[in-house]
Design an enzyme around this catalytic site. Sequence first.
Site, PDB file in Angstrom:
ATOM      1  CG  HIS A 755     -48.370  43.064-101.623  1.00  0.00           C
ATOM      2  ND1 HIS A 755     -47.421  42.504-102.439  1.00  0.00           N
ATOM      3  CD2 HIS A 755     -47.683  43.661-100.615  1.00  0.00           C
ATOM      4  CE1 HIS A 755     -46.215  42.733-101.935  1.00  0.00           C
ATOM      5  NE2 HIS A 755     -46.356  43.440-100.828  1.00  0.00           N
ATOM      6  CG  ASP A 756     -56.707  42.698-101.363  1.00  0.00           C
ATOM      7  OD1 ASP A 756     -57.556  43.468-100.890  1.00  0.00           O
ATOM      8  OD2 ASP A 756     -56.924  41.949-102.325  1.00  0.00           O
ATOM      9  CB  THR A 839     -59.828  49.580-102.733  1.00  0.00           C
ATOM     10  OG1 THR A 839     -59.445  48.210-102.698  1.00  0.00           O
ATOM     11  CG2 THR A 839     -60.176  49.980-104.150  1.00  0.00           C
ATOM     12  CE1 TYR A 841     -64.893  49.649 -97.743  1.00  0.00           C
ATOM     13  CE2 TYR A 841     -64.250  50.572 -99.861  1.00  0.00           C
ATOM     14  CZ  TYR A 841     -64.955  50.667 -98.679  1.00  0.00           C
ATOM     15  OH  TYR A 841     -65.730  51.771 -98.429  1.00  0.00           O
ATOM     16  CG  ASP A 843     -61.009  45.280-102.863  1.00  0.00           C
ATOM     17  OD1 ASP A 843     -59.828  44.875-102.793  1.00  0.00           O
ATOM     18  OD2 ASP A 843     -61.300  46.437-103.225  1.00  0.00           O
ATOM     19  CG  HIS A1008     -40.751  43.631 -92.625  1.00  0.00           C
ATOM     20  ND1 HIS A1008     -40.587  45.003 -92.757  1.00  0.00           N
ATOM     21  CD2 HIS A1008     -41.519  43.260 -93.682  1.00  0.00           C
ATOM     22  CE1 HIS A1008     -41.206  45.431 -93.833  1.00  0.00           C
ATOM     23  NE2 HIS A1008     -41.788  44.390 -94.416  1.00  0.00           N
TER      24      HIS A1008
END
EC number: 1.11.2.-
Length: 1328
Positions: A755-756, A839, A841, A843, A1008
């Site tokens: 999710h980042d 993004t 990255y 981050d 999953h």
Amino acid sequence: MLLEFLLLIGISLSTACPSECRCAGLDVHCEGKNLTAIPGHIPIATTNLYFSNNLLNSLSKSNFQALPNLQYLDLSNNSIRDIEETLLDSFPGLKYLDLSWNKIRYVPKLSTAPNALVSLNLVHNEISRLDNDLVSHSPYMQTFLIQRNRIQSLPHDFFNSRMVPTLKTVKMAGNPWSCDCRMVNVKQFADSLFAHSNQNIFIVGKCFFPKGLRNYVFRNLSIENLECEKPEYSKTDDGMFKMSCPNNEMEGYHYDSIFLENNKEARHTAHFARDKDGSLLSNGQFTRNYQCAFYRQKQSIHMQKKMQASSSTEPPITTTTMEPMTTSTMDSMDTTESVVTMTTMPEIDTKIVFEHKQLDTTSRDGETLELKCEASGEPTPTITWLFEKQKLTESRKHKLTKNGSVLKIFPFLNTDIGQYECVASNGEESKSHIFSVSLKESEQPVIIDAPMDTNATIGQQVTLRCNAKGFPVPDVVWLFEGIRIPRRNTRYTISDNNIELTIEKVTRHDSGVFTCQAVNSVGSAVATANLLVGAELTEKVDKLLDDSTIEKIAKEAKQKVEKALSSTKDQQRMDKIESPNDLSKLFKFAINLKKVDLGKAREIYEESIRLVQMHIDNGLAFESAMISPNVSYEAVLPVSYVQTLMEKSGCQTGQFAESCEDHCFFSKYRSYDGQCNNHEHPWWGVSEMAFMRLLPPRYENGFNTPVGWEKGKRYNGYEVPNARKVSRVLIGTDETTPHSHLSAMTMQWGQFIDHDLTLTAPALTRHSYKEGAFCNRTCENADPCFNIQLEADDPKLHTGLYQKHPCMEFERNGAACGSGETSPIFQRVTYRDQLNLLTSYLDASGIYGNSEEQALELRDLYSDHGLLRFDIVSGANKPYMPFEKDSDMDCRRNFSRENPIKCFLAGDVRANEQLGLMSMHTIFLREHNRIASRLLEVNENWDGETIFQETRKLIGAMLQHITYNAWLPKILGKATYNTIIGEYKGYNPDVNPTIANEFATAALRFAHTLINTHLFRFDKDFKETKQGHLPLHNAFFAPERLVSEGGVDPLLRGLFAAPIKMPRPDQVLNKELTEKLFNRFHEVALDLAALNIQRGRDHGLPSWTEYRKFCNLTVPKTWSDMKNIVQNDTVISKLQSLYGVTENIDLWVGGVTEKRTADALMGPTLACIIADQFKRLRDGDRFWYENEEMFSKAQLRQIKKVTLSKIICTNGDDIDRIQRDIFVYHGNSTQFYEPCESLPEINLNMWTTCCDAMCSSSSTLARNAIGGDEKAKRRKRRHHHSKKSCHDKGKRRKSGDRWNHSNDICVECMCHDGEVWCKTNNFCKSQV
């Protein structure tokens, strides 16, 4: 109780660490303890066991309890003599066994059935005999080492042809080999091994016997050289027939005669007797054609003359007295031999011999020159290279491989011409070989197979060829209209050798001049070809369409899309939210308006193309031969009309470009959207841009329609299977197996990091543009609807809810307008690409957001202390995430009404998706505020902006460190991680970190397969909480459970104190995900597996076999080829019944059914894609935490102490014990949990500065003055937010004022940024 729970799921682990040893995770270290016996109670989950440098003298099964998970056993440098037969039956999974430097004399049969050994090391023992089945019972054996022992020959068929595909390295030098007929089988096997691959290593060493072959290298002998003696026949005085072996070479040796038939020790049916000299005696004549050989022993050997019991671990000793020999006695001759005590080894000649000498050679300017010298000897010699008597060392120009035996020179230049010398030395001798290298004349390229002019119909596949000769071998480059065609991310496919250019579905825009250019260091050659596409049809289209028609079509398309979008939003407000499924849809369509506009533009453009098709179909009656089926009508439009439609749709606008002029700020801190990271490639990794692709997409019409869009269409002779059917037949499972040593946090961290990195722009509407119907009320494929048909026997049909429209709702993801490139190639037909809203990255954008607007929404701007804001706190006075205020995402609309609260607000819109994820977001909000508060203490001169940016930067570094050092090696396996990702070597601006479509849509979804059926919840004593473990389908979008059912602690303990689900090809996804996803009472559930498959097709992902080819893996052509890849016959059979051919298997399906690689959670294909992505994310990130420009050395040392365990300890409400490596599961014992205070802690004093130049305030004001851009204005406005006043019951309150609500002392209110915030005081909570 926790123990009862673990017993229920089949886990019973003994985890006590022996007092004599040290345990680290699943490794047990007992080296150098002077142990004379194996200690008891080794943890049953142990995978690596180290007993080197001890005093062990024997090995038996009674020494060890069963260790089913043991993979590595090191018993080197002991005094082991005896090994019990079938020892490995106690270690069914053992792969690496090291018994080197012991005193073993005989190696018996190690297992009753084929074992899992990959490597067996028996170097430097006293072995004279090996069991016949030692290697053949190890079908996975790759490395077999028996150097420096006392072996004279090997049993017949010791090596067999079945071992050729697997066995890679065999080293047997330093033994006194008898190079006679007994070694024929060894010679034949060695030849087969080298024929299979010249990379294999098979070293026997030198012959010691017979004298005529002494010091000959075995590899250089032919089979004809390997001869045995011919027996001599005679008759004794008492009438016995005698067969003896000539002993011409036996002076100085005791010996036993061995009689052979067809190179194998003979078995006899007659009655024989053994004479005292070793000859055989018989009452009748010897009728067979025998050979004979000797087992030789030196004069100094003390022979034991007594027969030992057959139960000994060593072979019984033969008698030297003459006695009758029965058939059974003679049969035992195959497996018995004299056991000897040798005071000295036979001397082995240390003479160095060159096995390969480099001949004089030539090379051309600019090419790679490879020189080779191989030598053998005892000890093994090393190779040194000299040029013109100067030693050559490893450099960019000179590469040494294969232990120095190969020298590669690149580029070869005039200065490299001259005399070379390779020197072989082993400390006892040195030999050299001299040769010359001269220059070879180069040849200019000549094109010998030029491309031809071609006429093609629209949609046809066209291939152009261009072959050239020359030296150095020329590179072939393709150009269109004078512009070079890139290898990737276009509709053009260039073959691996560049000779062929293939256009899958030609359009009118491909009409033009194609050029092939052959280039080498000498010169170049050029050839051209004209391609004319659909001339007759395009002429008719140009007459039918004009500018005004295109304008009308663009306007109509825009109206249709906007109407569908408006209808979806209206319906959204009216719909009753009764399930997490409904709430999931609400989140999906509640995205930032700017992001909606970006996706809407592409939807309008594609709808315009569909309307163009209708107009042409109605206005032209052309023959079907004029255009191939399944071709987008964009292919027939002139470029000017395509550009008009793009302009009218809004597709020519894109991401706002940051000026990046604030060098102070952007040299230290990231932008929120990823801009200003890579100054040479400014759009790489930026949010709201298209995913990159590892391979060109596979769309049904070559443009935008997914595979399976047209019902009945065949691929490779078969229709692609229904996604729901694949899930039901192959993926879903009622049974799950817990992982033996990885915790559930392994899965949860994967989701948190995903999710980042990735959030694909969803469809903008649930309405069909074509008909206006809701997608859940039609089964027709009409954008954006791409529903999954339910078959007649599907259980979901039994609910009755799908009777009218028997399909599962599925909307296609939104699309990006284009790549932003300006070359003519990209102004023509562009295939559909999806948009990543985040993004690329790593981050911490999941915590802080992907735009400055999001970040400001999350920050506590009142205090100006760099904190993240919050609304309520836990019982431990630690904050939860703030609530959503102005969004349509309202978790109070969920089914659970007993304690309704709003959704939490985080940097990622999916933070409320499930409770484990909410806990992780909560922990990192607390960690941010903890660090920011500490940085304020040690840096009183810092303002709030500096504190916030420094904390954000440090949190991002923590995420990177945990992911790459603790998490990735466990999911990929250490070998894959080290091979593909490897050590960090610095920032490279030419590495593209952009997220690959394949990574986001398929590869990372391997996780999953790790999801359990429940979220476990444990109390402080690691027992199930009174609320119990939570079924997964009850954990979605339920923030009220986090607040009212114990907070974050029970969930976090459930993540680190319970195992993940074991990923298995026959147990892929638990049925909570395939049958109950977002299910609630009457609601029909979704199917995660079917959605994954359908999403891969929506995104145009090529098949699984294409990615195996991309990753340089074997590509199965037939179903029998699959046996080495999937290794589950039932799964292979199901795949065959579903797909028909291997080439049709979906990437995600093939990836999750592959055999997992060593120590990994996935097979090699997905591992390849994931490792490639994470390597690019690291190497292409200027702000990577190990980049020496980002942190001081002292700060970096502190960052490398960070562990997720410590972060959870510090920020949980009352977590006091945890394992050091949070991703390792230690079973039901809490002994591996350490007190939180014993874990290493980052020292934030390393961030103390006295006079550091701050970028935050001054540079922000400078940017306002210079650019006046909107972003800078927003940064300036943040300083004035606190000046807003509040109104409370008619009273005006200043920002910062505090008061009791309605004179209630338990409720305190505060004016903050023009809003009133109230909370219950802690002492009142304790009273309650």
